[in-house]
Design a protein around this motif. Structure first.
Motif, PDB file in Angstrom:
ATOM      1  N   SER A  44       0.827  -1.203   0.000  1.00  0.00           N
ATOM      2  CA  SER A  44       0.000   0.000   0.000  1.00  0.00           C
ATOM      3  C   SER A  44       0.857   1.247   0.000  1.00  0.00           C
ATOM      4  O   SER A  44       2.089   1.203   0.064  1.00  0.00           O
ATOM      5  CB  SER A  44      -0.919  -0.014   1.230  1.00  0.00           C
ATOM      6  OG  SER A  44      -0.143   0.171   2.411  1.00  0.00           O
ATOM      7  N   SER A  45       0.177   2.384  -0.028  1.00  0.00           N
ATOM      8  CA  SER A  45       0.887   3.666  -0.065  1.00  0.00           C
ATOM      9  C   SER A  45       1.565   4.000   1.256  1.00  0.00           C
ATOM     10  O   SER A  45       2.314   4.976   1.326  1.00  0.00           O
ATOM     11  CB  SER A  45      -0.105   4.784  -0.436  1.00  0.00           C
ATOM     12  OG  SER A  45      -1.163   4.830   0.513  1.00  0.00           O
ATOM     13  N   ALA A  46       1.309   3.200   2.308  1.00  0.00           N
ATOM     14  CA  ALA A  46       1.917   3.490   3.607  1.00  0.00           C
ATOM     15  C   ALA A  46       3.434   3.462   3.545  1.00  0.00           C
ATOM     16  O   ALA A  46       4.106   4.164   4.300  1.00  0.00           O
ATOM     17  CB  ALA A  46       1.413   2.478   4.649  1.00  0.00           C
ATOM     18  N   PHE A  47       3.999   2.659   2.641  1.00  0.00           N
ATOM     19  CA  PHE A  47       5.452   2.533   2.547  1.00  0.00           C
ATOM     20  C   PHE A  47       6.004   3.192   1.276  1.00  0.00           C
ATOM     21  O   PHE A  47       7.164   2.976   0.939  1.00  0.00           O
ATOM     22  CB  PHE A  47       5.860   1.059   2.588  1.00  0.00           C
ATOM     23  CG  PHE A  47       5.773   0.457   3.954  1.00  0.00           C
ATOM     24  CD1 PHE A  47       6.829   0.525   4.839  1.00  0.00           C
ATOM     25  CD2 PHE A  47       4.608  -0.152   4.369  1.00  0.00           C
ATOM     26  CE1 PHE A  47       6.747  -0.023   6.101  1.00  0.00           C
ATOM     27  CE2 PHE A  47       4.503  -0.702   5.623  1.00  0.00           C
ATOM     28  CZ  PHE A  47       5.572  -0.642   6.499  1.00  0.00           C
ATOM     29  N   ARG A  48       5.184   3.964   0.600  1.00  0.00           N
ATOM     30  CA  ARG A  48       5.654   4.642  -0.609  1.00  0.00           C
ATOM     31  C   ARG A  48       5.972   6.092  -0.275  1.00  0.00           C
ATOM     32  O   ARG A  48       5.136   6.827   0.262  1.00  0.00           O
ATOM     33  CB  ARG A  48       4.599   4.560  -1.713  1.00  0.00           C
ATOM     34  CG  ARG A  48       4.213   3.151  -2.075  1.00  0.00           C
ATOM     35  CD  ARG A  48       3.281   3.107  -3.269  1.00  0.00           C
ATOM     36  NE  ARG A  48       4.018   3.226  -4.514  1.00  0.00           N
ATOM     37  CZ  ARG A  48       3.443   3.292  -5.712  1.00  0.00           C
ATOM     38  NH1 ARG A  48       2.125   3.281  -5.809  1.00  0.00           N
ATOM     39  NH2 ARG A  48       4.163   3.393  -6.801  1.00  0.00           N
ATOM     40  N   ARG A  49       7.198   6.498  -0.577  1.00  0.00           N
ATOM     41  CA  ARG A  49       7.621   7.874  -0.305  1.00  0.00           C
ATOM     42  C   ARG A  49       6.887   8.852  -1.215  1.00  0.00           C
ATOM     43  O   ARG A  49       6.659   8.564  -2.384  1.00  0.00           O
ATOM     44  CB  ARG A  49       9.132   7.989  -0.510  1.00  0.00           C
ATOM     45  CG  ARG A  49       9.942   7.303   0.577  1.00  0.00           C
ATOM     46  CD  ARG A  49      11.381   7.086   0.168  1.00  0.00           C
ATOM     47  NE  ARG A  49      11.482   6.001  -0.804  1.00  0.00           N
ATOM     48  CZ  ARG A  49      11.820   6.165  -2.061  1.00  0.00           C
ATOM     49  NH1 ARG A  49      12.091   7.367  -2.534  1.00  0.00           N
ATOM     50  NH2 ARG A  49      11.880   5.133  -2.884  1.00  0.00           N
ATOM     51  N   ARG A  50       6.544  10.019  -0.678  1.00  0.00           N
ATOM     52  CA  ARG A  50       5.852  11.050  -1.437  1.00  0.00           C
ATOM     53  C   ARG A  50       6.894  11.952  -2.100  1.00  0.00           C
ATOM     54  O   ARG A  50       7.701  12.590  -1.424  1.00  0.00           O
ATOM     55  CB  ARG A  50       4.929  11.857  -0.523  1.00  0.00           C
ATOM     56  CG  ARG A  50       3.802  11.003   0.054  1.00  0.00           C
ATOM     57  CD  ARG A  50       2.995  11.764   1.087  1.00  0.00           C
ATOM     58  NE  ARG A  50       2.272  12.910   0.511  1.00  0.00           N
ATOM     59  CZ  ARG A  50       1.105  12.812  -0.111  1.00  0.00           C
ATOM     60  NH1 ARG A  50       0.522  11.613  -0.238  1.00  0.00           N
ATOM     61  NH2 ARG A  50       0.503  13.880  -0.591  1.00  0.00           N
ATOM     62  N   VAL A  51       6.874  11.970  -3.413  1.00  0.00           N
ATOM     63  CA  VAL A  51       7.913  12.644  -4.199  1.00  0.00           C
ATOM     64  C   VAL A  51       7.290  13.757  -5.042  1.00  0.00           C
ATOM     65  O   VAL A  51       6.200  13.582  -5.614  1.00  0.00           O
ATOM     66  CB  VAL A  51       8.642  11.631  -5.114  1.00  0.00           C
ATOM     67  CG1 VAL A  51       9.573  12.340  -6.095  1.00  0.00           C
ATOM     68  CG2 VAL A  51       9.418  10.623  -4.278  1.00  0.00           C
TER      69      VAL A  51
ATOM     70  N   GLU B 299       5.488  21.477   1.979  1.00  0.00           N
ATOM     71  CA  GLU B 299       5.058  21.080   3.320  1.00  0.00           C
ATOM     72  C   GLU B 299       3.597  20.629   3.327  1.00  0.00           C
ATOM     73  O   GLU B 299       3.246  19.621   3.954  1.00  0.00           O
ATOM     74  CB  GLU B 299       5.231  22.258   4.292  1.00  0.00           C
ATOM     75  CG  GLU B 299       6.642  22.416   4.821  1.00  0.00           C
ATOM     76  CD  GLU B 299       6.712  23.487   5.893  1.00  0.00           C
ATOM     77  OE1 GLU B 299       7.469  23.298   6.863  1.00  0.00           O
ATOM     78  OE2 GLU B 299       6.018  24.513   5.762  1.00  0.00           O
ATOM     79  N   ASN B 300       2.743  21.373   2.648  1.00  0.00           N
ATOM     80  CA  ASN B 300       1.318  21.051   2.642  1.00  0.00           C
ATOM     81  C   ASN B 300       1.024  19.692   2.010  1.00  0.00           C
ATOM     82  O   ASN B 300       0.081  19.001   2.388  1.00  0.00           O
ATOM     83  CB  ASN B 300       0.538  22.142   1.911  1.00  0.00           C
ATOM     84  CG  ASN B 300       0.528  23.462   2.665  1.00  0.00           C
ATOM     85  OD1 ASN B 300       0.750  23.482   3.882  1.00  0.00           O
ATOM     86  ND2 ASN B 300       0.276  24.554   1.969  1.00  0.00           N
ATOM     87  N   LEU B 301       1.843  19.297   1.022  1.00  0.00           N
ATOM     88  CA  LEU B 301       1.645  18.009   0.358  1.00  0.00           C
ATOM     89  C   LEU B 301       2.306  16.850   1.096  1.00  0.00           C
ATOM     90  O   LEU B 301       2.137  15.694   0.710  1.00  0.00           O
ATOM     91  CB  LEU B 301       2.185  18.069  -1.082  1.00  0.00           C
ATOM     92  CG  LEU B 301       1.384  18.904  -2.084  1.00  0.00           C
ATOM     93  CD1 LEU B 301       2.093  18.912  -3.439  1.00  0.00           C
ATOM     94  CD2 LEU B 301      -0.026  18.364  -2.238  1.00  0.00           C
ATOM     95  N   GLY B 302       3.060  17.154   2.137  1.00  0.00           N
ATOM     96  CA  GLY B 302       3.746  16.095   2.876  1.00  0.00           C
ATOM     97  C   GLY B 302       4.833  15.423   2.065  1.00  0.00           C
ATOM     98  O   GLY B 302       5.076  14.217   2.209  1.00  0.00           O
ATOM     99  N   VAL B 303       5.513  16.194   1.227  1.00  0.00           N
ATOM    100  CA  VAL B 303       6.562  15.647   0.358  1.00  0.00           C
ATOM    101  C   VAL B 303       7.807  15.307   1.175  1.00  0.00           C
ATOM    102  O   VAL B 303       8.237  16.088   2.024  1.00  0.00           O
ATOM    103  CB  VAL B 303       6.919  16.673  -0.744  1.00  0.00           C
ATOM    104  CG1 VAL B 303       8.131  16.213  -1.537  1.00  0.00           C
ATOM    105  CG2 VAL B 303       5.722  16.883  -1.672  1.00  0.00           C
ATOM    106  N   SER B 304       8.372  14.136   0.926  1.00  0.00           N
ATOM    107  CA  SER B 304       9.595  13.738   1.625  1.00  0.00           C
ATOM    108  C   SER B 304      10.839  13.867   0.752  1.00  0.00           C
ATOM    109  O   SER B 304      11.959  13.843   1.265  1.00  0.00           O
ATOM    110  CB  SER B 304       9.479  12.284   2.102  1.00  0.00           C
ATOM    111  OG  SER B 304       9.281  11.400   1.002  1.00  0.00           O
ATOM    112  N   GLU B 305      10.639  14.021  -0.566  1.00  0.00           N
ATOM    113  CA  GLU B 305      11.783  14.139  -1.471  1.00  0.00           C
ATOM    114  C   GLU B 305      11.380  14.908  -2.724  1.00  0.00           C
ATOM    115  O   GLU B 305      10.272  14.730  -3.247  1.00  0.00           O
ATOM    116  CB  GLU B 305      12.305  12.749  -1.860  1.00  0.00           C
ATOM    117  CG  GLU B 305      13.545  12.775  -2.734  1.00  0.00           C
ATOM    118  CD  GLU B 305      14.140  11.403  -2.958  1.00  0.00           C
ATOM    119  OE1 GLU B 305      15.265  11.317  -3.471  1.00  0.00           O
ATOM    120  OE2 GLU B 305      13.466  10.398  -2.624  1.00  0.00           O
ATOM    121  N   VAL B 306      12.280  15.751  -3.191  1.00  0.00           N
ATOM    122  CA  VAL B 306      12.083  16.497  -4.430  1.00  0.00           C
ATOM    123  C   VAL B 306      13.162  16.067  -5.417  1.00  0.00           C
ATOM    124  O   VAL B 306      14.348  16.016  -5.070  1.00  0.00           O
ATOM    125  CB  VAL B 306      12.159  18.016  -4.187  1.00  0.00           C
ATOM    126  CG1 VAL B 306      12.174  18.777  -5.511  1.00  0.00           C
ATOM    127  CG2 VAL B 306      10.983  18.474  -3.338  1.00  0.00           C
TER     128      VAL B 306
END
Length: 461
Positions: free
Chosen positions: A137-144, A199-206
């Motif tokens: 699931s998306s629980a372990f997928r980093r938000r990029v 920040e608002n999107l909860g991004v962990s990596e760009v």
């Protein structure tokens, strides 16, 4: 992802592996308690059997890694995972039986073996039933977030859409590219504060995926994002981490020079590698001489010509050496020069087709390893004619000769047998990753995964 000895492992795989190991220890202890109850024996305190508990769990766990239990297909399909688990448990039984034969005093291995393996199958299958959907699931997928909307951004979208992907792209930001490929990308001018937006999107990596970086780097934006605690990565480094290969379409010499890798502190690692090669080749030759001789006889009976095949190959620093294998083709297979092997190649003999599938033809290469011309792990050594042509057509091809060639390697376990210039190009991407990120740990992973390639010889020709 977690970086372990310069090699990246997905969080979901690491978590599942640790959980499996713990369950295997519990299954071994439950098997001991069950056996002790059956024969009316006091099981004794657990602190007196930690070594066999951890040892039996470790052997089965390594077998699970070797057969691909933690591969992307196993994480997506319960049926696939269960089949691989059964194979792993079978290999574990064989390995533990061998340990029992070598260490007969350790009665734990013998008396509880079948109980432990039966319980292991039960708990691991239940484990997969409960966790497979959760781990996928998306629980372990980093938000990029991707900065760019051109061809590179599109490649990242295709990579992120794969079921086994460890990241999800939550937004594309168009940086004013002349050709926008990703239509849903948001124009940078439409965002007042990019740092707040991240920040608002909860991004962990760009990820910076600009088509042209010269005089167009958004330094102010990148600095603002970085100071927000969000990791910033360039396209080539991101692709390397996510795919385990160096992307030749986008890499440039400056990235190879300034990125992490090709470290100078390899003297100790090289010494350890050489000691392992010598010891392992001696053991392998000792154990497989009867097999080599048997199939050498079968090769002679099956077709005319010598049992062994000797051919010049390119080794470390481009130096030539002669490789010895069991002959798997007709003696006139290269009468018109060296050619790529193809699927259903009519030059391959009946016995040759079998020994190629199970890699028995590779066993005599242990002699080249013992002499120091090869290693057990490294890029596949190629014919000089092919090397000359490939160096003309493929950038950085010569860099693969900066490490010793090997019987198995990162490219060999991740890509089918190369039979064209394009295949060689793809395999070079894996070879460069290996040369750039070499550690004894990566060698260990490759050697384990070679078991999977032998059992399921995808692409063998």
């Amino acid at each position: 992802m977690i970086r372990l000895f310069k090699h990246y492992i997905p969080h979901a795989v690491m978590l599942l592996g640790m959980l499996d190991f713990g369950l295997l220890v519990l299954a071994s202890e439950a098997a001991w308690q069950l056996r002790a109850g059956q024969i009316g024996m006091d099981p004794g305190p657990i602190d007196g059997r930690w070594l066999p508990l951890l040892g039996s769990a470790g052997v089965v766990w390594l077998a699970m890694i070797a057969v691909g239990v933690y591969g992307p297909n196993s994480l997506r399909s319960l049926r696939f995972a269960s089949a691989r688990l059964l194979v792993a448990i079978s290999l574990g039984i064989i390995a533990l039986a061998a340990i029992d034969w070598l260490l007969p005093g350790e009665t734990f291995w013998r008396s509880t073996l079948l109980y432990a393996m039966g319980l292991s199958i039960l708990v691991l299958v239940v484990d997969r039933l409960l966790l497979n959907s959760f781990l996928g699931s998306s629980a372990f997928r980093r938000r990029v977030m991707v900065l760019g909307a051109g061809g590179r951004a599109q490649r990242l979208r295709e990579l992120g859409d794969r079921p086994e992907s460890g990241f999800a792209i939550v937004s594309y930001i168009s940086m004013g590219e002349p050709e926008r490929v990703v239509e849903e990308a948001i124009a940078r001018d439409a965002i007042h504060d990019l740092g707040r937006f991240v920040e608002n999107l909860g991004v962990s990596e760009v990820v910076l995926a600009l088509e042209e970086r010269r005089n167009s780097l958004p330094l102010t934006d990148l600095l603002r994002i970085k100071t927000k605690g969000v990791h910033v990565n360039d396209f080539s480094s991101f692709i390397e981490r996510e795919t385990g290969r160096v992307d030749l379409d986008t890499v440039n010499p400056s990235w190879l020079i300034f990125s992490d890798g090709f470290s100078s502190g390899r003297m100790l690692s090289s010494a350890v590698k050489r000691v392992f090669d010598v010891v392992a080749s001696l053991i392998l030759l000792f154990l497989t001489v009867p097999v080599i001789l048997l199939f050498a006889l079968l090769v002679k009976l099956d077709s005319k010509g010598p049992a062994f095949f000797k051919q010049k190959r390119v080794g470390l620093f481009g130096e030539p050496f002669y490789l010895i294998k069991l002959r798997s083709m007709r003696v006139d297979a290269e009468k018109d020069g060296a050619k790529w092997a193809s699927k259903n190649d009519n030059r391959i003999t009946r016995v040759g087709r079998f020994i190629r599938k199970v890699r028995i033809d590779e066993l005599p290469q242990s002699w080249s390893v013992l002499k120091g011309e090869m290693s057990f792990v490294g890029p596949r050594p190629e014919v000089p004619t092919f090397v000359d042509d490939l160096q003309e057509e493929i950038r950085f091809y010569g860099e693969r000769h900066m490490v010793k060639p090997g019987i198995t390697g990162w490219a060999q376990i991740n890509y089918p047998y190369g039979a064209s210039t394009e295949d060689s190009r793809k395999k070079l991407e894996y070879d460069l990753y290996y040369a750039k990120n070499y550690t004894p740990f990566l060698d260990f992973v490759i050697l384990l995964q070679t078991v999977r390639v032998v059992l399921w010889p995808e692409g063998a020709r």
